[in-house]
Design an enzyme around this catalytic site. Structure first.
Site, PDB file in Angstrom:
ATOM      1  CG  ASP A 200      -1.929   1.104   1.211  1.00  0.00           C
ATOM      2  OD1 ASP A 200      -2.676   1.213   0.228  1.00  0.00           O
ATOM      3  OD2 ASP A 200      -1.959   1.898   2.174  1.00  0.00           O
TER       4      ASP A 200
ATOM      5  CB  CYS B   4      -5.767   6.329  -0.621  1.00  0.00           C
ATOM      6  SG  CYS B   4      -4.404   7.330  -0.009  1.00  0.00           S
TER       7      CYS B   4
END
Length: 284
Positions: free
Chosen positions: A171, A222
């Site tokens: 991530d 994100c």
């Protein structure tokens, strides 16, 4: 602002800036039974609704902060965006595996990996920021995670720990999106986004080295930016021993290009989550 909005509309003609974000919690079954904490929260006036595409996720409405309750402090649940939980589900960690969470702090995904592994196997949680790593360790303790080894290590040099992994969650640090940062549109420039993308490619290359053949690598951001998502994955497919795998889920949109259509994009106005991107890769 108009520059980014125009890009999003070019990629997705029905794009809308407005969205209705869900408040989401993840029940931590390492600390409590799902039905017990749900009943307890409902008794305190919390309205809960199961999110059908998440294993442990519930949207909620409450007239008080769920980040300051005794149940939260005891680790019975974790406040974690739905898209973030989805990335861990795509990873699908197994209880007999060795897992790397390559940019782990503050630990929302790490603790969910431990939960899905039922505290078995081994998770190496690496981060290059000591203060953020301390937050991860605090969350690990609060959530009663027993199989996590926290390592102060930049993922660019993860091969120095001399370990091969069955699955890796990457991530990556990214430019974020307007849903989770005020004045995002005025703070971001395309040059910064391209610089982030170069770092993301380096991180992908570094963690691929320590992934076992046949192992799974989940890349997530994100960010809504194509440079940090589809273009990074296309670069990886052309330059690294990786193949793109399908993500079986009735949520999210396909990647923006033919080569990345197996990826998942979370457009906020469609999913009522933060903006998010997930790719599932396998090492040859």
């Amino acid at each position: 602002m108009s520059f980014f909005i125009n890009r999003y509309k070019e990629w997705n003609p029905d794009f809308k800036e407005e969205y209705s974000p869900m408040n989401v919690l993840r029940v931590n079954t390492l600390r409590t039974k799902e039905e017990e904490i749900i009943k307890r929260l409902q008794k305190n006036g919390v309205k809960l609704k199961k999110i059908p595409w998440l294993k442990y996720g519930y949207s909620y409405e409450a007239d008080f902060s769920l980040g300051s309750t005794p149940e939260y402090l005891l680790g019975y649940y974790y406040l974690q965006d739905a898209a973030s939980q989805f990335a861990v589900q795509v990873l699908a960690p197994q209880s007999d595996e060795v897992i790397l969470d390559a940019c782990a702090a503050p630990g929302s995904k790490t603790t969910m990996i431990a939960q899905m592994m039922n505290n078995e196997g081994i998770i190496i949680a690496a981060d290059n920021n000591v203060k953020r790593l301390q937050s991860l360790m605090n969350n690990t303790e609060r959530c009663s995670c027993k199989n996590i080894v926290a390592v102060n290590k930049d993922a660019l040099f993860i091969d120095e720990i001399n370990k091969q992994f069955d699955r890796i969650l990457l991530d990556v640090p990214c430019s974020g999106n307007y849903c989770i940062e005020e004045e995002w549109f005025t703070k971001r420039q395309i040059a910064d986004i391209k610089q982030k993308a170069e770092m993301q490619k380096k991180l992908l290359k570094a963690v691929t080295k320590v992934l076992k053949s046949g192992g799974t690598l989940v890349y997530s951001t994100c960010s809504l930016e194509k440079e940090e998502n589809e273009e990074v994955i296309e670069w990886a497919l052309d330059n690294l021993p990786l193949t793109l795998q399908p993500i079986e889920a009735d949520i999210g949109s396909s990647g923006l290009t033919e080569k990345t259509k197996l990826c998942k994009r979370f457009w906020p106005y469609k999913t009522n989550t933060q903006g998010f991107f997930v790719a599932k890769l396998e090492k040859k």
